[in-house]
Each structure stands twice: as structure tokens, then as C-alpha cells.
Design an enzyme around this catalytic site. Sequence first.
Site, PDB file in Angstrom:
ATOM      1  N   ASP A   1       0.875  -1.178   0.000  1.00  0.00           N
ATOM      2  CA  ASP A   1       0.000   0.000   0.000  1.00  0.00           C
ATOM      3  C   ASP A   1       0.915   1.231   0.000  1.00  0.00           C
ATOM      4  OD1 ASP A   1      -2.347   1.641   0.336  1.00  0.00           O
ATOM      5  OD2 ASP A   1      -1.899   1.787   2.466  1.00  0.00           O
ATOM      6  N   SER A   2       0.302   2.387  -0.204  1.00  0.00           N
ATOM      7  CA  SER A   2       1.054   3.645  -0.100  1.00  0.00           C
ATOM      8  C   SER A   2       1.628   3.818   1.307  1.00  0.00           C
ATOM      9  CB  SER A   2       0.131   4.821  -0.404  1.00  0.00           C
ATOM     10  OG  SER A   2      -0.909   4.867   0.565  1.00  0.00           O
TER      11      SER A   2
ATOM     12  N   CYS B   1      -4.417  -1.296  -2.020  1.00  0.00           N
ATOM     13  CA  CYS B   1      -4.572   0.153  -2.150  1.00  0.00           C
ATOM     14  C   CYS B   1      -5.507   0.407  -3.329  1.00  0.00           C
ATOM     15  CB  CYS B   1      -3.196   0.773  -2.403  1.00  0.00           C
ATOM     16  SG  CYS B   1      -3.236   2.543  -2.693  1.00  0.00           S
TER      17      CYS B   1
ATOM     18  N   GLU C   1      -2.099   7.506   8.622  1.00  0.00           N
ATOM     19  CA  GLU C   1      -0.649   7.353   8.425  1.00  0.00           C
ATOM     20  C   GLU C   1       0.116   7.849   9.647  1.00  0.00           C
ATOM     21  OE1 GLU C   1      -0.008   5.690   5.598  1.00  0.00           O
ATOM     22  OE2 GLU C   1       2.090   5.747   6.148  1.00  0.00           O
TER      23      GLU C   1
ATOM     24  N   CYS D   1     -10.924   3.345   0.530  1.00  0.00           N
ATOM     25  CA  CYS D   1      -9.482   3.534   0.725  1.00  0.00           C
ATOM     26  C   CYS D   1      -9.111   2.642   1.908  1.00  0.00           C
ATOM     27  CB  CYS D   1      -9.183   4.992   1.044  1.00  0.00           C
ATOM     28  SG  CYS D   1      -7.520   5.290   1.704  1.00  0.00           S
TER      29      CYS D   1
ATOM     30  N   HIS E   1      -6.949   2.800   4.132  1.00  0.00           N
ATOM     31  CA  HIS E   1      -6.637   3.451   5.417  1.00  0.00           C
ATOM     32  C   HIS E   1      -7.906   3.624   6.265  1.00  0.00           C
ATOM     33  CE1 HIS E   1      -2.813   4.533   3.519  1.00  0.00           C
ATOM     34  NE2 HIS E   1      -2.386   5.061   4.653  1.00  0.00           N
TER      35      HIS E   1
HETATM   36  N1  DGL Z   1      -4.693   3.347   1.081  1.00  0.00           N
HETATM   37  C1  DGL Z   1      -4.818   3.930  -0.205  1.00  0.00           C
HETATM   38  C2  DGL Z   1      -6.112   3.519  -0.927  1.00  0.00           C
HETATM   39  O1  DGL Z   1      -6.678   2.482  -0.647  1.00  0.00           O
HETATM   40  C3  DGL Z   1      -4.612   5.387  -0.421  1.00  0.00           C
HETATM   41  C4  DGL Z   1      -4.141   6.326   0.587  1.00  0.00           C
HETATM   42  C5  DGL Z   1      -3.259   7.383  -0.030  1.00  0.00           C
HETATM   43  O2  DGL Z   1      -2.073   7.113  -0.088  1.00  0.00           O
HETATM   44  O3  DGL Z   1      -3.744   8.436  -0.474  1.00  0.00           O
HETATM   45  O4  DGL Z   1      -6.545   4.196  -1.827  1.00  0.00           O
END
Ligand code: DGL
Length: 292
Positions: free
Chosen positions: A11-12, A74, A152, A184, A186
Site C-alpha cells: 500500500d502507499s 490500495c 498514516e 481507501c 486506510h
Molecule cells: N490506502 C490507499 C487507498 O486504498 C490510499 C491512501 C493514499 O495514499 O492516499 O486508496
Amino acid sequence: MSSDQPIGVFDSGVGGLSVLRRIRADLPHETLLYVADSGHAPYGNKPDEFIARRSVAITEFLLEQGAKAVVVACNTATAAAIARLRDRFGVPIIGIEPAIKPAVAATRSGVVGILATGNTVRSDKFAALLDQHGHRARVMVQPCPGLADCVEHGELSGPRPRALLEQFLEPLLEQGVDVLVLGCTHYPFLTPLIQRLAGPDVAILDTSGAVARQLRRRLEAADLLADGRAAGGASYFTSGALERTGHVMSRLLGHLVALEPLPEPFRHGGSLSDPTPTPVAALAPGTGPAAL
Ligand code: DGL
């Protein structure tokens, strides 16, 4: 390729841990390698090309570590990069998309809300998903700049996520949304706060269960599912600050995470073996499309 090889998940940043924990629960005999690209988070406002290059570099790292399959945990990277990853790499690549179809099936009010990053909601993949499943309900799409960044930094309940969520949820609740899709990875870590703000009658959906099921199907089809006697386990890597990211990851998972640095050349930039590399330094944060 053999069934005792690990599965790569990335993931990011730390958000994909919401997918990893579900995979661990559903496929406990698998060994997982997780990459949090926290040094380059968030992806939600970066150019697609940057995200695709990071995704290629991380996948190359995971394959170098022997991954038998890769989960793009992600939504933003799935939208920007999954086609390129599938073209380029021979292993099963499993992505994640907002749960629009189940949301439309579940709504009683006929209005559903999607929370996601700006990049996800602007993507062609998202438009196609809406086109395919969105017509049987009113679908309200809400980009959420800044929200992934709260997770984050381990802010799951303080004034910053609360203020952002109040702002993002208000127009949706006003319109009678009774199902919210967490588009998302997160955001599932914010579920208690979201539920508190939205009220008990609003259902909250995320897609990690569907990803774990799809992963199982793909592994079974390729005869790569881990032996039921294998111990399973997980190793964690990051391109971000080790101590801070390790602390947040440990909190999110509820146990101590031994975090390792993502090695060079995977830590910075895109794939070195790409025939047409873009100098990643030229794609500094803020040069992409403005955050929605
Ligand atoms: N966790 C990521 C997603 O599912 C994105 C969060 C990000 O880095 O902007 O889209």
C-alpha cells in the site's frame, strides 16, 4: 513456483494493514510480506505515472523476495497501476476496488456514499465501476483529502480526523445515505469514529473480505495455497521513517511489528529496469493534480 512461497502485499503506507489482517485471519497458513510505501504516501494526490512506477518497483522487490502472488492493498494504486502490473508480471495480482455493488444491494434508503481518495474517484476504473453497478441507487462520491494522512500518523480519533469526517459526512448524511463504502484501505482504521459520527443506522462496508476470498480463489486455481500445517507469519518493510512507521503499524495491528527498511533501489523512485524511466525527483509532491 511453490505453495510455501510468500504473498506480497503493499500500500502507499499503513492502510493496507486493514487488508493484511483480514488475509491473516482468513488464510492463517500463508506467509506474508508487507510493504508500506510511507516514504511516498499519500498516493491519493500524486500523478498516476508516479504511482505506477512505485507499484512496479515494489512488486519487483516482492518478487525478488520470492512472492507467489501480489495483493495491491490500495484502491488508488489499483486504479493507477494494476493493468501495468498484470501486463508486466506473471504471478497472480489481486487488486481492491470500492464495494459499490454490495452497497447498492444493501441500501434501503436508495442513497449510498463512497469515501475514497481524489485519485480513485477521478480514475477511469472508478467511472467504469459506477457505470456497471451504480445505476440502481443514488451514489454520492466523496473524495477525502487528508483522511488517509491522519491514519498514516496514527491519528484515529483526535480533532483532525473528526473535523475532516464531519465535513465529508455531512453532505452525505443530509441526503439520506444509509450505506457508506470505505474506498481507501486506510479508512477501516477510522471505522469507530465514522460509525459514531454517522450513527448506528448507517452500514459501513469495506472490501478486505472480498480481497481475501479472491486471493484464496486465485491461489487454489494455481495450486499455490499454503499447506494447512504451515505456521504462516508476516514480515514488514517500509520506505518511510522506521521508528515512526513501526510505531503506527504496531498500534494498528495491536502487536509489536519488527519493521525493516525497504532496500535500495526499491526505496526511491520507479523501476530501474523500466525502458523509459521518468526521473522521479521531477515528480515531487505538489506537482500532480491538486487534491480534490
Ligand atoms: N490506502 C490507499 C487507498 O486504498 C490510499 C491512501 C493514499 O495514499 O492516499 O486508496
